[in-house]
Enzyme design. Structure first.
Site, PDB file in Angstrom:
ATOM      1  N   SER A   1      53.222  56.428  50.026  1.00 46.13           N
ATOM      2  CA  SER A   1      54.442  55.864  49.456  1.00 46.13           C
ATOM      3  C   SER A   1      54.108  55.182  48.122  1.00 46.13           C
ATOM      4  O   SER A   1      53.548  55.813  47.234  1.00 46.13           O
ATOM      5  CB  SER A   1      55.096  54.900  50.448  1.00 46.13           C
ATOM      6  OG  SER A   1      56.417  54.596  50.067  1.00 46.13           O
TER       7      SER A   1
ATOM      8  N   ASP B   1      66.011  76.190  62.785  1.00 45.61           N
ATOM      9  CA  ASP B   1      64.740  75.964  63.458  1.00 45.61           C
ATOM     10  C   ASP B   1      63.922  77.240  63.613  1.00 45.61           C
ATOM     11  O   ASP B   1      62.708  77.258  63.383  1.00 45.61           O
ATOM     12  CB  ASP B   1      65.005  75.327  64.835  1.00 45.61           C
ATOM     13  CG  ASP B   1      63.741  74.923  65.576  1.00 45.61           C
ATOM     14  OD1 ASP B   1      62.637  75.144  65.042  1.00 45.61           O
ATOM     15  OD2 ASP B   1      63.852  74.386  66.683  1.00 45.61           O
TER      16      ASP B   1
ATOM     17  N   ASP C   1      61.230  80.159  61.057  1.00 45.19           N
ATOM     18  CA  ASP C   1      59.793  80.316  60.876  1.00 45.19           C
ATOM     19  C   ASP C   1      59.171  81.148  61.989  1.00 45.19           C
ATOM     20  O   ASP C   1      57.943  81.259  62.090  1.00 45.19           O
ATOM     21  CB  ASP C   1      59.102  78.957  60.798  1.00 45.19           C
ATOM     22  CG  ASP C   1      59.398  78.072  62.006  1.00 45.19           C
ATOM     23  OD1 ASP C   1      60.068  78.545  62.928  1.00 45.19           O
ATOM     24  OD2 ASP C   1      58.954  76.910  62.006  1.00 45.19           O
TER      25      ASP C   1
ATOM     26  N   VAL D   1      59.857  80.677  65.433  1.00 42.15           N
ATOM     27  CA  VAL D   1      59.897  80.054  66.753  1.00 42.15           C
ATOM     28  C   VAL D   1      60.795  78.828  66.723  1.00 42.15           C
ATOM     29  O   VAL D   1      60.798  78.074  65.741  1.00 42.15           O
ATOM     30  CB  VAL D   1      58.469  79.663  67.224  1.00 42.15           C
ATOM     31  CG1 VAL D   1      57.843  78.628  66.303  1.00 42.15           C
ATOM     32  CG2 VAL D   1      58.476  79.162  68.667  1.00 42.15           C
TER      33      VAL D   1
ATOM     34  N   ASP E   1      60.492  64.062  54.881  1.00 40.62           N
ATOM     35  CA  ASP E   1      60.406  62.685  54.387  1.00 40.62           C
ATOM     36  C   ASP E   1      61.800  62.141  54.096  1.00 40.62           C
ATOM     37  O   ASP E   1      62.575  62.736  53.356  1.00 40.62           O
ATOM     38  CB  ASP E   1      59.550  62.639  53.125  1.00 40.62           C
ATOM     39  CG  ASP E   1      59.068  61.243  52.784  1.00 40.62           C
ATOM     40  OD1 ASP E   1      59.902  60.313  52.713  1.00 40.62           O
ATOM     41  OD2 ASP E   1      57.854  61.067  52.586  1.00 40.62           O
TER      42      ASP E   1
ATOM     43  N   HIS F   1      57.984  59.989  56.714  1.00 33.96           N
ATOM     44  CA  HIS F   1      57.379  58.915  55.937  1.00 33.96           C
ATOM     45  C   HIS F   1      56.624  57.936  56.846  1.00 33.96           C
ATOM     46  O   HIS F   1      56.951  56.752  56.923  1.00 33.96           O
ATOM     47  CB  HIS F   1      58.477  58.182  55.155  1.00 33.96           C
ATOM     48  CG  HIS F   1      57.997  57.533  53.890  1.00 33.96           C
ATOM     49  ND1 HIS F   1      57.756  58.233  52.734  1.00 33.96           N
ATOM     50  CD2 HIS F   1      57.706  56.242  53.598  1.00 33.96           C
ATOM     51  CE1 HIS F   1      57.366  57.404  51.784  1.00 33.96           C
ATOM     52  NE2 HIS F   1      57.312  56.182  52.281  1.00 33.96           N
TER      53      HIS F   1
END
Length: 562
Positions: A219, A286, A289, A291, A455, A493
């Site tokens: 950060s 979801d 990619d 799976v 993030d 984060h």
């Protein structure tokens, strides 16, 4: 007024320091056995001799009025609360030139089994406290945690170093920034000052300089890590910069822009509504990619339209849908901020958040607060106030306008008007968006740059943009010789993502620096309680982990793909 003090060393302390240095072994300095015919000085004596030591201003590479070791305490290996082996805990203060500026408070932990190397821990938010140098740095994506079997740097024999960046407060308190020296310290000067103080103290303890020195932060600490490479390249051999706030000026301008939508009438998106939004996003994206595993592995392939969960008629009719005002908030978060002026290094835009590809702004109340009313509580209260609002508001009020009556809710981030030049000046002071790493490169320095795709505080695109600018400057091949860039799907984060991953980044960096072995085939482990233990490959950008079959919880079932 600050109570400043100096403690002079007595002749007895000087003689003990002399005796300690006489038996210190050159190089690593980790062996406390005394040569023949020399009286051994115990680690306790060596530690205690540091208390009260004055560090001259001439030994610190930026202007100060010197520094003081306030205390030096030997922590026993048998201490029930200690997991780091025997070490000397040194607390010190670095004194400013401007008497109205605060001291920089520093901690330097000196292990008896010193390995010759040091790790400088970065801070976060507005800093204001010393990082936990007795714990783990941000070399992964799970706050303060490492995979099983990975020891803290201190336990491994590293000197560990950290500071409050030059003021006391919380990560939500920017009031210090009205003082120019305090602001400059926070912006980056504290890095050099802290490094030089710690090097002086360590040499007094061990009789030798650091063989290698590393900076690791996430950060704002990731921003500091990049500043260490850009501004102080001779002090550090390796850097890990995790989800860095490199363009911190653009960040607070963007957070302010989002806050205006979030806090507009009807614009606040509650955690319940956020849960509904995330569920709709996961349902659509979801499995892109290969799976359905709760992680969007390839966010670039996800094109989600938030009107899919629009409330009937556009009004707020419940927790399972978004009103038009709330959709506007999410679209604001999911779009870049284009500026009518240039920030440092010619930057004219700040990127969008992955608001429709997995960023969870509701996993912690720190991001958007607990309610629209609580979000704007001042001074900032952790667990109630919104970091987006407080951070941007304090940067405007204290660092830029120097007017506590200013409000980010009445401020045009794209065009600050009469404050434009001041915004640019603060940007030049604070941002770590410069691409001149040539000096760091030429002396063999190595950098691991990494960011999570989920993030919720700093968009992953910020690091992508910075990396692409580095490629333009150095070329892909030469850059890869000293910098590796990783994007981790689902990582957020430090907490709150779908994959709160950790790996031993320090060892990867140390091996690269000391043996020339480049990081390769790295595996990251999820520490999220409900999915703990599953692994994924860390893919160098622009690759992403594609499922190729097998156990979806194992990294071997994924291939880094373009």
């Amino acid at each position: 007024m600050r109570n400043r003090f100096r403690i002079r060393r007595s002749p007895a302390i000087v003689s003990v320091l002399f005796a300690a240095s006489a038996v210190a072994v050159s190089g690593c300095g980790g062996n406390d056995a005394a040569p023949a015919n020399v009286v051994a000085v115990t680690p306790a004596a060596k530690c205690g001799a540091l208390a009260g030591m004055n560090v001259p201003a001439s030994s610190i590479g930026l202007p100060t009025t010197g520094a003081t070791v306030v205390s030096a305490t030997l922590v026993s290996d048998t201490d029930s609360a200690n997991r780091n082996g025997e070490y000397c805990k040194v607390l010190g203060t670095i004194h400013p030139v401007d008497f109205n500026a605060p001291d920089i408070r520093v901690e330097v932990d000196l292990p008896t089994n010193f390995n010759g190397k040091a790790v400088h821990f970065g801070g976060g938010g507005f800093d204001g406290t010393i990082p936990n140098t007795e714990g783990s740095p941000f070399d992964g994506f799970s706050s303060g945690a490492e995979p099983a079997g990975v020891s803290t740097p201190l336990r491994r024999g590293y000197v560990t170093v950290g500071s409050d960046s030059g003021h006391e407060g919380t990560i939500l308190d920017g009031s210090f920034a009205t003082n120019d020296e305090a602001l400059a310290n926070y912006a980056g000067d504290h890095i050099k000052k802290t490094h030089d103080f710690s090097a002086y103290v360590a040499k007094a303890r061990y009789g030798s300089d650091f063989v290698h020195s590393y900076y690791i932060g996430g950060s704002s600490g990731g921003r500091q890590a990049l500043i260490a490479a850009q501004r102080f390249p001779n002090d550090y051999d390796g850097i890990i910069s995790t989800y860095p706030a490199s363009g911190i000026t653009g960040l607070w301008l963007q957070m302010g822009r989002i806050s205006r939508s979030l806090l507009a009438p009807g614009g606040y998106v509650t955690p319940a509504k956020g849960k509904a939004l995330l569920a709709a996003i996961m349902k659509q994206c979801d499995a892109l990619d290969g799976v359905a595993d709760g992680i969007i592995g390839n966010p670039a392939a996800c094109a989600f339209d938030p009107t899919v969960i629009r409330c009937p008629g556009g009004g707020d009719t419940g927790d399972t849908c978004l009103s038009d005002a709330q959709i506007d908030t999410m679209k604001t978060a999911g779009s870049p901020l284009d500026l009518d002026f240039s920030l440092a290094n010619g930057v004219q835009t700040f990127p969008a958040y992955n608001a429709f590809t997995g960023a969870d702004f509701w996993s912690t109340s720190l991001a958007w607060g607990t309610s629209a009313a609580d979000a704007i509580v001042e001074p900032g209260v952790i667990g109630k106030s919104a970091f987006y609002y407080t951070f941007s508001n304090d940067m405007l009020r204290f660092a830029v306008a120097r007017d506590a009556g200013s409000s980010i809710l009445n401020f045009n981030s794209a065009n600050p008007g009469s404050l434009t030049s001041r915004v640019q000046a603060v940007s030049a002071l604070m941002d770590s968006t410069g691409t001149d790493l040539s000096q760091f490169q030429s002396r063999g320095g190595k950098i691991i740059l990494q960011h999570g795709q989920s993030d919720q505080f700093i968009p992953a695109q910020l690091s992508i943009d910075y990396y692409n600018r580095l490629v333009s400057r150095f070329g892909q091949g030469p850059l890869s010789q000293f910098l590796k860039f990783y994007l981790v799907p689902g990582a957020a984060h430090g907490f709150g993502g779908q994959f709160n991953g950790a790996y031993d980044g320090l060892t990867a960096l140390d091996n690269w620096v000391t043996t020339g072995i480049e990081p390769k085939d790295l595996t990251i482990t999820d520490l999220t309680p409900t999915t703990a233990g599953r692994t994924r490959p860390m893919c160098e950008y622009p690759q992403w982990p594609k499922y190729i079959g097998g156990d979806q919880n194992l990294a071997a079932s994924f291939l880094c793909s373009n």
